[in-house]
Motif scaffolding. Structure first.
Motif, PDB file in Angstrom:
ATOM      1  N   ARG A 118       0.810  -1.347  -0.035  1.00  0.00           N
ATOM      2  CA  ARG A 118       0.111   0.154   0.065  1.00  0.00           C
ATOM      3  C   ARG A 118       0.883   1.260   0.112  1.00  0.00           C
ATOM      4  O   ARG A 118       0.385   2.431  -0.338  1.00  0.00           O
ATOM      5  CB  ARG A 118      -0.911   0.052   1.254  1.00  0.00           C
ATOM      6  N   LYS A 119       2.098   1.221   0.351  1.00  0.00           N
ATOM      7  CA  LYS A 119       3.099   2.290   0.367  1.00  0.00           C
ATOM      8  C   LYS A 119       4.038   2.336  -0.888  1.00  0.00           C
ATOM      9  O   LYS A 119       5.082   2.277  -0.827  1.00  0.00           O
ATOM     10  CB  LYS A 119       3.874   2.223   1.692  1.00  0.00           C
ATOM     11  N   MET A 120       3.260   2.541  -1.922  1.00  0.00           N
ATOM     12  CA  MET A 120       4.027   2.530  -3.204  1.00  0.00           C
ATOM     13  C   MET A 120       4.967   3.442  -3.402  1.00  0.00           C
ATOM     14  O   MET A 120       4.819   4.816  -2.842  1.00  0.00           O
ATOM     15  CB  MET A 120       2.848   2.314  -4.366  1.00  0.00           C
ATOM     16  N   THR A 121       6.083   3.321  -3.852  1.00  0.00           N
ATOM     17  CA  THR A 121       6.966   4.349  -4.147  1.00  0.00           C
ATOM     18  C   THR A 121       7.179   4.658  -5.610  1.00  0.00           C
ATOM     19  O   THR A 121       6.364   4.003  -6.404  1.00  0.00           O
ATOM     20  CB  THR A 121       8.484   3.796  -3.768  1.00  0.00           C
ATOM     21  N   ASP A 122       7.898   5.941  -5.856  1.00  0.00           N
ATOM     22  CA  ASP A 122       7.974   5.995  -7.592  1.00  0.00           C
ATOM     23  C   ASP A 122       8.422   5.044  -8.011  1.00  0.00           C
ATOM     24  O   ASP A 122       8.107   4.661  -9.368  1.00  0.00           O
ATOM     25  CB  ASP A 122       8.891   7.271  -7.555  1.00  0.00           C
ATOM     26  N   VAL A 148      -5.056   0.593  -1.790  1.00  0.00           N
ATOM     27  CA  VAL A 148      -4.408   1.644  -1.938  1.00  0.00           C
ATOM     28  C   VAL A 148      -2.918   1.148  -2.364  1.00  0.00           C
ATOM     29  O   VAL A 148      -2.606   0.282  -1.783  1.00  0.00           O
ATOM     30  CB  VAL A 148      -4.551   2.511  -0.829  1.00  0.00           C
ATOM     31  N   GLY A 149      -2.280   1.935  -3.324  1.00  0.00           N
ATOM     32  CA  GLY A 149      -0.856   1.556  -3.591  1.00  0.00           C
ATOM     33  C   GLY A 149      -0.778   0.675  -4.960  1.00  0.00           C
ATOM     34  O   GLY A 149      -1.322   1.071  -6.000  1.00  0.00           O
ATOM     35  N   ILE A 150      -0.194  -0.409  -4.801  1.00  0.00           N
ATOM     36  CA  ILE A 150       0.213  -1.060  -6.022  1.00  0.00           C
ATOM     37  C   ILE A 150      -0.835  -1.571  -6.849  1.00  0.00           C
ATOM     38  O   ILE A 150      -1.086  -1.510  -8.122  1.00  0.00           O
ATOM     39  CB  ILE A 150       1.121  -2.249  -5.948  1.00  0.00           C
ATOM     40  N   ASP A 151      -1.806  -2.149  -5.981  1.00  0.00           N
ATOM     41  CA  ASP A 151      -3.085  -2.743  -6.356  1.00  0.00           C
ATOM     42  C   ASP A 151      -3.881  -1.838  -7.174  1.00  0.00           C
ATOM     43  O   ASP A 151      -4.257  -1.940  -8.447  1.00  0.00           O
ATOM     44  CB  ASP A 151      -3.991  -3.086  -5.276  1.00  0.00           C
ATOM     45  N   ALA A 152      -4.363  -0.644  -6.848  1.00  0.00           N
ATOM     46  CA  ALA A 152      -4.988   0.587  -7.452  1.00  0.00           C
ATOM     47  C   ALA A 152      -4.184   1.089  -8.664  1.00  0.00           C
ATOM     48  O   ALA A 152      -4.614   0.913  -9.728  1.00  0.00           O
ATOM     49  CB  ALA A 152      -5.125   1.486  -6.574  1.00  0.00           C
ATOM     50  N   GLU A 153      -2.695   1.160  -8.755  1.00  0.00           N
ATOM     51  CA  GLU A 153      -2.078   1.625  -9.643  1.00  0.00           C
ATOM     52  C   GLU A 153      -2.061   0.457 -10.852  1.00  0.00           C
ATOM     53  O   GLU A 153      -1.980   1.004 -12.155  1.00  0.00           O
ATOM     54  CB  GLU A 153      -0.734   1.848  -9.329  1.00  0.00           C
ATOM     55  N   SER A 154      -2.186  -0.761 -10.479  1.00  0.00           N
ATOM     56  CA  SER A 154      -2.316  -1.716 -11.429  1.00  0.00           C
ATOM     57  C   SER A 154      -3.521  -1.587 -12.221  1.00  0.00           C
ATOM     58  O   SER A 154      -3.681  -1.835 -13.671  1.00  0.00           O
ATOM     59  CB  SER A 154      -2.147  -3.256 -11.027  1.00  0.00           C
ATOM     60  N   LEU A 224       2.393 -11.503  -9.948  1.00  0.00           N
ATOM     61  CA  LEU A 224       3.351 -10.726  -9.695  1.00  0.00           C
ATOM     62  C   LEU A 224       3.350  -9.976  -8.569  1.00  0.00           C
ATOM     63  O   LEU A 224       2.295  -8.938  -8.308  1.00  0.00           O
ATOM     64  CB  LEU A 224       3.421 -10.052 -11.096  1.00  0.00           C
ATOM     65  N   ILE A 225       4.536 -10.029  -7.662  1.00  0.00           N
ATOM     66  CA  ILE A 225       4.590  -9.231  -6.431  1.00  0.00           C
ATOM     67  C   ILE A 225       5.312  -7.942  -6.901  1.00  0.00           C
ATOM     68  O   ILE A 225       6.737  -8.245  -7.208  1.00  0.00           O
ATOM     69  CB  ILE A 225       5.108  -9.728  -5.289  1.00  0.00           C
ATOM     70  N   VAL A 226       5.072  -6.676  -6.823  1.00  0.00           N
ATOM     71  CA  VAL A 226       6.007  -5.597  -7.293  1.00  0.00           C
ATOM     72  C   VAL A 226       6.629  -5.051  -6.284  1.00  0.00           C
ATOM     73  O   VAL A 226       7.870  -4.892  -6.309  1.00  0.00           O
ATOM     74  CB  VAL A 226       5.017  -4.603  -8.117  1.00  0.00           C
ATOM     75  N   GLN A 227       5.943  -4.777  -5.116  1.00  0.00           N
ATOM     76  CA  GLN A 227       6.672  -4.184  -3.962  1.00  0.00           C
ATOM     77  C   GLN A 227       6.167  -4.878  -2.722  1.00  0.00           C
ATOM     78  O   GLN A 227       4.787  -4.857  -2.635  1.00  0.00           O
ATOM     79  CB  GLN A 227       6.910  -2.691  -3.717  1.00  0.00           C
ATOM     80  N   VAL A 255      18.290  -3.228  -1.544  1.00  0.00           N
ATOM     81  CA  VAL A 255      18.419  -3.805  -0.243  1.00  0.00           C
ATOM     82  C   VAL A 255      18.264  -3.062   0.778  1.00  0.00           C
ATOM     83  O   VAL A 255      17.976  -3.521   1.951  1.00  0.00           O
ATOM     84  CB  VAL A 255      19.611  -4.645  -0.150  1.00  0.00           C
ATOM     85  N   PHE A 256      18.248  -1.480   0.449  1.00  0.00           N
ATOM     86  CA  PHE A 256      18.090  -0.793   1.435  1.00  0.00           C
ATOM     87  C   PHE A 256      16.743   0.057   1.539  1.00  0.00           C
ATOM     88  O   PHE A 256      16.215   0.655   2.504  1.00  0.00           O
ATOM     89  CB  PHE A 256      18.792   0.494   1.174  1.00  0.00           C
ATOM     90  N   GLN A 257      15.745  -0.473   0.676  1.00  0.00           N
ATOM     91  CA  GLN A 257      14.346  -0.103   0.768  1.00  0.00           C
ATOM     92  C   GLN A 257      13.363  -1.031   1.433  1.00  0.00           C
ATOM     93  O   GLN A 257      13.382  -2.266   1.078  1.00  0.00           O
ATOM     94  CB  GLN A 257      13.936  -0.056  -0.789  1.00  0.00           C
ATOM     95  N   PRO A 258      12.782  -0.842   2.580  1.00  0.00           N
ATOM     96  CA  PRO A 258      11.834  -1.691   3.093  1.00  0.00           C
ATOM     97  C   PRO A 258      10.800  -2.346   2.377  1.00  0.00           C
ATOM     98  O   PRO A 258      10.356  -3.508   2.364  1.00  0.00           O
ATOM     99  CB  PRO A 258      11.161  -0.818   4.214  1.00  0.00           C
ATOM    100  N   SER A 259      10.357  -1.569   1.183  1.00  0.00           N
ATOM    101  CA  SER A 259       9.310  -2.125   0.285  1.00  0.00           C
ATOM    102  C   SER A 259       9.682  -2.963  -0.756  1.00  0.00           C
ATOM    103  O   SER A 259       8.978  -3.542  -1.461  1.00  0.00           O
ATOM    104  CB  SER A 259       8.825  -0.673  -0.539  1.00  0.00           C
ATOM    105  N   SER A 260      11.151  -3.431  -0.619  1.00  0.00           N
ATOM    106  CA  SER A 260      11.370  -4.521  -1.581  1.00  0.00           C
ATOM    107  C   SER A 260      11.927  -5.732  -0.670  1.00  0.00           C
ATOM    108  O   SER A 260      12.409  -6.515  -1.390  1.00  0.00           O
ATOM    109  CB  SER A 260      12.863  -4.143  -2.394  1.00  0.00           C
TER     110      SER A 260
END
Length: 285
Positions: A118-122, A148-154, A224-227, A255-260
């Protein structure tokens, strides 16, 4: 059996798992003849839940419900219908009755699930923009959860490029959640498809979303899992995908991004690393 399933869906006490237990363990003709007290006893419902179930069971009025569904243009797809997706029927715990708004012909299309944080980044948005168009050009319908986030953007990107999309929500249609995506919900309903396992008046509960996730993956050839963070609902969808013997794809990230953290771990555990749409298509073809 569709009317019986509809009646059970309007009994708020009976969970998805309990309804599945009844369906798997008892003959269908027996189910149709069972009284409320017999069902409550078979499910071993506690006294308070049993009384509520019996009240809702007796108060159910099929004609009133059908009028309401017609008014809101909500269609019913039961597991016994020819329209019911074959891939979804193959999973261990398929939804027995789906409430649908929109173009149900999409149920027959080939589908790919795309989910994520839900916390999609750029970065996540760029990935969606890069991958969805070529996937839609391959006639894949994009399935996601309208979160909210990746789902909605997809969903948005599929609509933007003229593709098709199916949203699976964790509430009833008359209690839509999350409200931030209500306009997107209405846009998808107009030309594409929204599905729910829950009767229209049912509000979202936290346990609905893991239940919803098995439908997202169950409809699809792969997910597909994006983030995704280390602890993420998207990883529940990935687990469901594996349990359903479908393909799991993941986009790597820093590796420094929690979303990954979640997607990188999936790749470590054997998920197919995705950098472009062809990485997915070569596995599905």
């Amino acid at each position: 059996m569709k009317n019986w399933l509809l009646q059970m869906k309007y009994c708020s006490v009976v969970s998805v798992k309990q309804l599945g237990k009844l369906w798997r363990e008892l003959p269908k003709e027996q189910l149709k003849r069972m009284e409320a007290v017999e069902i409550a006893e078979y499910l071993a419902l506690p006294a308070q839940q049993s009384e509520r179930f019996k009240r809702e069971f007796f108060e159910f009025c099929l004609s009133d419900v059908l009028v309401e569904l017609e008014h809101y243009k909500i269609q019913l797809v039961s597991i016994e219908d020819l329209l019911y997706p074959e891939l979804l029927q193959e999973i261990y715990d398929p939804p027995l009755l789906l409430f649908a708004k929109g173009d149900t012909s999409l149920l027959a299309s080939e589908k790919l699930a795309i989910v994520g944080t839900r916390k999609m980044t750029d970065y996540g948005k760029q990935i969606i923009n890069q991958l969805v168009a070529p996937l839609c050009q391959e006639s894949l319908t994009i399935v996601s959860g309208l979160a909210v986030g990746i789902d909605a953007e997809s969903h948005r990107e599929a609509l933007r490029v003229g593709g098709r999309t199916i949203a699976v929500i964790g509430s009833g249609f008359l209690q839509f959640y999350p409200l931030e995506n209500k306009l997107l919900f209405e846009k998808i309903v107009r030309n594409d498809l929204v599905l729910s396992e829950y009767a229209p008046h049912i509000t979202a509960r936290k346990w609905h979303f893991p239940e919803r996730n098995r439908i997202i993956s169950g409809l699809s050839l792969g997910t597909l899992i994006v983030q995704a963070e280390k602890r993420s609902g998207s990883l529940i969808t990935a687990d469901a995908t594996l349990n359903q013997n479908r393909e799991v794809f993941a986009v790597p990230g820093s590796v420094f991004q929690p979303s990954s953290a979640g997607t990188n771990k999936l790749i470590q555990e054997g998920a197919k690393l995705v950098m472009e749409a062809s990485d997915i298509m070569e596995e599905l073809c």
